[in-house]
Design an enzyme around this catalytic site. Sequence first.
Site, short mmCIF file in Angstrom:
data_model
loop_
_atom_site.label_atom_id
_atom_site.label_comp_id
_atom_site.label_asym_id
_atom_site.label_seq_id
_atom_site.Cartn_x
_atom_site.Cartn_y
_atom_site.Cartn_z
N ASP A 126 0.86 -1.18 0.00
CA ASP A 126 0.00 0.00 0.00
C ASP A 126 0.90 1.23 0.00
OD1 ASP A 126 -2.14 -1.67 0.18
OD2 ASP A 126 -2.47 -1.38 2.33
N GLU A 138 -13.66 -5.06 -2.18
CA GLU A 138 -13.46 -4.92 -0.74
C GLU A 138 -14.76 -5.29 -0.04
OE1 GLU A 138 -12.26 -0.86 -0.49
OE2 GLU A 138 -10.34 -1.25 -1.46
#
Lengths: 203, 266
Positions: free
Chosen positions: B10, B129
Site C-alpha cells: 500500500d 473490498e
Amino acid sequence: MNIGILNYNTGNLKSVEAALNNFGINSIIINSKIDFDRVDILILPGVGSFNRAMSYIDEMDFRELILKFSKNKFILGICLGYQILFEESDESPGVKGLGLIEGSIKKIITKNKRLKIPHTGWNNIEIVKNGKLLDQVDSNELFYFVHSYYASIKDPRIITSNFYHGSKFCSSIENDNIYGMQFHPEKSGRQGLKIYENLINLI
Amino acid sequence: MRKRIISKLDIKDNNLVKGIQLEGLRVLGDPNQFAKDYYLSGIDEIFVQDVIASLYQKKSITKFLKNFSKDVFIPICVGGGINNLNDVTTLMNEGADKISLNSYALKNPSFIDELVKNFGSSTICINIEVKLINNTFKLFVNNGRDPINKNLIDWISEIQDRGAGEIHLVSIDNDGMEKGVDINLLNFVKSLDINVPLIYSGGFNLNKDKNLLNKIGENLDGIAIGSYFHMQSKHLIRDSLWFRETSSDNNSLTIKDIINNIRKDF
C-alpha cells in the site's frame, strides 16, 4: 549491435528495456519508421488486445517495415507481440496479423472448471528443443504467463516449448530468425533473464 | 499452475504504509526497497495500490513504477484511482502488467468493457473490498471507507460477464490483523461460479493458515500478503512503533522461509 523495442502503444516497454539494461544493453525504443534501420534485433513486446496492436502498427505504417526487417534480421515477439506474428486471431476477427508465422490465434477453452481463463501465473514449460533462446534453460523452470489466447501452429517443427493448461499448448517458437514466446521472460525472474542474455548473444 | 504468493504494497505519498482494517495508516518505509527484497526472496508477484488515490486523485504510483521496473523482474498489478484510459496507458508504459480497479468500476461498470476492449481481458483485475455486516457481505469503495449498495454475488458475476480477467477479494474485517484469513468469506466464495483467477487478501498469518489454505483455498489462485511480510522486514522499517502494535510470532523466519512454508500445501 543494437536492440530495438517497438513502441506500438501496448505497454510493457519499460520492463523489456530494464531486462536488457540488466546486461548493460541500452536498447532503442522504435517510435517511428526511421528507427528501424538503427537496430539488428527487433523486440515486439505487448500487453493488450490484438486489434489495438495491429491498428496502431497500420496507422504508423510499420507493417511493411517489420516484414522487410524479418527478411534478414532477428525478431522476438513476446506475449501479444508473439501472437501478432501469426495470421489472425479469434480475439479480433477480420484483423490481419503480421503473417510471419503460419497459424492463427485461438481462445483457450477448458472443460475443467478448476482451470481458469485467463491463464495467469507461473507455469512450467516443457522444452522440446532448446534452440538459441532457451539455451541453458531447464524444462522444470517456471515462467510467467498472462493470456486468454494461444497460437495454433501449422508447422510443429518450429515449436521449442509447450505448457499445459488442461491441454498442451505451444509456449515458444523459433523459425530461423523469428522468435516468439507466449510467456513474459522479463517478468519471469532469473530464468527469464537468461533468455534475454541468449538474445543478446545472438549477434 | 503454481498458486501465486503475492506481496501487497500500500502506497501513500511515495511511502509504503499499512493500516489495520484499511484504517490508521502508518508509514513503514521505501516501497521500492520492500519490493526488491520480496522479489529476491522468491515472491511471485507484486500488487501495489495507491491507497488514497481514489479519494484525492493523486498519482504517486508512477514514481514507484519507474524504480520498480529497473530491478524487479516479476509481474506487477497496479491500482488506485484509475478512472480513464489514459491513466491505464501511462501505467502500462511505466511497467504495470495488470491494473486493478474498485471504486470507479462499481460506479461505472461499463468502464470495465472499455478497458477490456483496449487492453485485453488478462490485463484487467477487479478489486472487491468486503465487510461482513448483519451476516451479509457488503461491498465497499475508497479503500474500505464507503459502502455500496450492490450484491456481492451479482457483482462477481457481472464483472466476469464484462470480461475482467482477475478478481482480487479483500476482507476488510481481517486486513492488517494477522489473525488468519477470513474463513467465512472464503467458504462463501468457494461455492460461487468463478472462472477467472481469484486472489484473496486480508489477515494472513502462517501459524493460523498453513494447514487451512489447502482446505478452503481450493478455488483460490493466489493469496496476497501485506503486514505479515512487512513484519519480517525489520531492517527496512523506519517506524519502530509499528512492531509494538502488531503481534507477529514468527520473528525468526525469513520471507523465503514463509514462502516455502506456504508452498508446502497451497
